[in-house]
Write a protein that holds these residues in place. Structure first.
Motif, PDB file in Angstrom:
ATOM      1  N   GLY A 234      41.110   3.345 -17.289  1.00  0.00           N
ATOM      2  CA  GLY A 234      40.614   4.707 -17.107  1.00  0.00           C
ATOM      3  C   GLY A 234      39.131   4.761 -16.839  1.00  0.00           C
ATOM      4  N   GLU A 235      38.447   5.679 -17.527  1.00  0.00           N
ATOM      5  CA  GLU A 235      37.029   5.936 -17.289  1.00  0.00           C
ATOM      6  C   GLU A 235      36.170   5.455 -18.449  1.00  0.00           C
ATOM      7  N   ARG A 236      34.883   5.234 -18.155  1.00  0.00           N
ATOM      8  CA  ARG A 236      33.934   4.896 -19.209  1.00  0.00           C
ATOM      9  C   ARG A 236      33.839   6.064 -20.184  1.00  0.00           C
ATOM     10  N   THR A 237      33.856   5.755 -21.471  1.00  0.00           N
ATOM     11  CA  THR A 237      33.848   6.788 -22.499  1.00  0.00           C
ATOM     12  C   THR A 237      32.439   7.334 -22.731  1.00  0.00           C
ATOM     13  N   ARG A 238      32.314   8.327 -23.631  1.00  0.00           N
ATOM     14  CA  ARG A 238      31.058   9.075 -23.767  1.00  0.00           C
ATOM     15  C   ARG A 238      29.926   8.284 -24.412  1.00  0.00           C
ATOM     16  N   GLY A 239      30.229   7.383 -25.331  1.00  0.00           N
ATOM     17  CA  GLY A 239      29.174   6.551 -25.899  1.00  0.00           C
ATOM     18  C   GLY A 239      28.557   7.050 -27.185  1.00  0.00           C
ATOM     19  N   GLY A 240      29.381   7.286 -28.211  1.00  0.00           N
ATOM     20  CA  GLY A 240      28.867   7.711 -29.516  1.00  0.00           C
ATOM     21  C   GLY A 240      29.378   6.807 -30.624  1.00  0.00           C
ATOM     22  N   ALA A 241      28.488   5.943 -31.154  1.00  0.00           N
ATOM     23  CA  ALA A 241      28.922   4.940 -32.138  1.00  0.00           C
ATOM     24  C   ALA A 241      28.323   5.140 -33.517  1.00  0.00           C
ATOM     25  N   HIS A 242      27.663   6.267 -33.745  1.00  0.00           N
ATOM     26  CA  HIS A 242      26.985   6.485 -35.029  1.00  0.00           C
ATOM     27  C   HIS A 242      27.746   7.504 -35.864  1.00  0.00           C
ATOM     28  N   PRO A 281      39.105   0.086 -14.208  1.00  0.00           N
ATOM     29  CA  PRO A 281      38.515   1.403 -13.958  1.00  0.00           C
ATOM     30  C   PRO A 281      39.364   2.211 -12.971  1.00  0.00           C
ATOM     31  N   CYS A 282      39.559   3.480 -13.305  1.00  0.00           N
ATOM     32  CA  CYS A 282      40.230   4.407 -12.402  1.00  0.00           C
ATOM     33  C   CYS A 282      40.019   5.813 -12.938  1.00  0.00           C
TER      34      CYS A 282
END
Length: 301
Positions: A234-242, A281-282
């Motif tokens: 799929g797609e790159r995710t939003r990026g929240g690891a805290h 990726p798609c």
């Protein structure tokens, strides 16, 4: 904290600055942000009448230095109680009750490939364990499994470990969380035993992602990917690891402050700011079809 619904921006900013300084996992960034918010207050940037507008302005400033999407001043249309974390729990309880406990879809596709959607959140484990156990046990007989996280906004790290436990054969170190409070680290492991049947650690496993997949849902995808257990499509995710906690600073405003950071035992880092990079990726809308075809090809091979 004020008990009046009257909006007093200086009070809200003072409370937010205090919480930042005491709680934010990155003390140096907290000091910079505290100075920024106080300067903006002095300059009149927060001289607004509405709590929603104040939340928007303050959130933009809070995220302006390191882009931490868990760091915000959240607006709630309905008044929220003062107890720490109560605002979030109250808002997500309604979603839990209308989503079959966070597992709204289980489907069997052609070729013995099952789809399990986990959405809109990975709810607190004490709420959702029964529903997830039932759903994961149901798909355990499938030849291959697709876990759909495209609409999942995050949730509870303990629930991540619970789900992973059904998708692995043995107890596995999944993640380590560093907490600012006490300057301590805490490891997360899959469970040695689960209620119900495991899908296990050998059959084909795919995880669907989108640019809306966030927080604990990202951890689930990232943990399985780093272990080599799942293929992310799929797609790159939003990026929240805290991981964050919430404090009510006004009856309609909640200061969301990250108090820890994730450290993956394989990569030594996390997905903060960069997201989980898909193996295939798609477009998110096409990811289910892609994963189904990949699973069928893997089974045929």
């Amino acid at each position: 904290m004020t008990t009046s619904t009257e909006l007093r921006p200086p009070h809200v900013i003072d409370e937010t600055v205090r919480l930042l300084t005491e709680q934010y996992v990155f003390p140096e960034i907290a000091e910079q942000l505290a100075g920024l918010l106080q300067r903006r207050l002095t300059d009149g940037a927060y001289d607004v009448d509405g709590a929603e507008e104040l939340a928007r302005l303050v959130t933009a400033d809070l995220q302006s230095i390191n882009g931490d999407l868990h760091l915000s001043l959240k607006y709630h249309a309905d008044p929220v109680p003062p107890k720490e974390g109560a605002a979030v729990l109250e808002s997500i309880r309604r979603e839990f009750d209308t989503s079959l406990g966070g597992a709204p879809r289980v489907e069997l596709l052609d070729g013995g490939v099952a789809v399990l959607e986990l959405a809109p959140m990975l709810f607190p484990l004490e709420w959702t364990a029964e529903a997830l156990s039932a759903a994961l046990t149901l798909v355990s007989r499938a030849q291959a499994l697709i876990v759909d996280l495209r609409s999942n906004r995050g949730g509870d790290p303990d629930t991540v470990a619970f789900v992973c436990s059904y998708l692995l054969d043995k107890r596995t170190h999944l993640n380590t969380m560093y907490w600012r409070a006490g300057d301590r680290s805490e490891q997360s492991w899959s469970l040695p035993h689960v209620p119900g049947a495991r899908f296990g650690g050998s059959k084909p496993l795919y995880v669907l992602s989108s640019d809306a997949t966030f927080s604990a849902a990202e951890e689930l995808a990232y943990d399985l990917q780093q272990l080599g257990r799942a293929v992310v499509v799929g797609e790159r995710t939003r990026g929240g690891a805290h991981p964050r906690k919430g404090w009510t600073v006004h009856p309609h405003l909640e200061a969301s402050i990250p108090t820890g950071r994730a450290i993956n035992p394989v990569s030594g880092t996390n997905w903060e700011g960069v997201g989980v990079q898909p193996d295939v990726p798609c477009a998110a809308a096409d990811s289910l079809d892609h994963a189904h075809k990949l699973a069928l090809a893997q089974l045929a091979g």
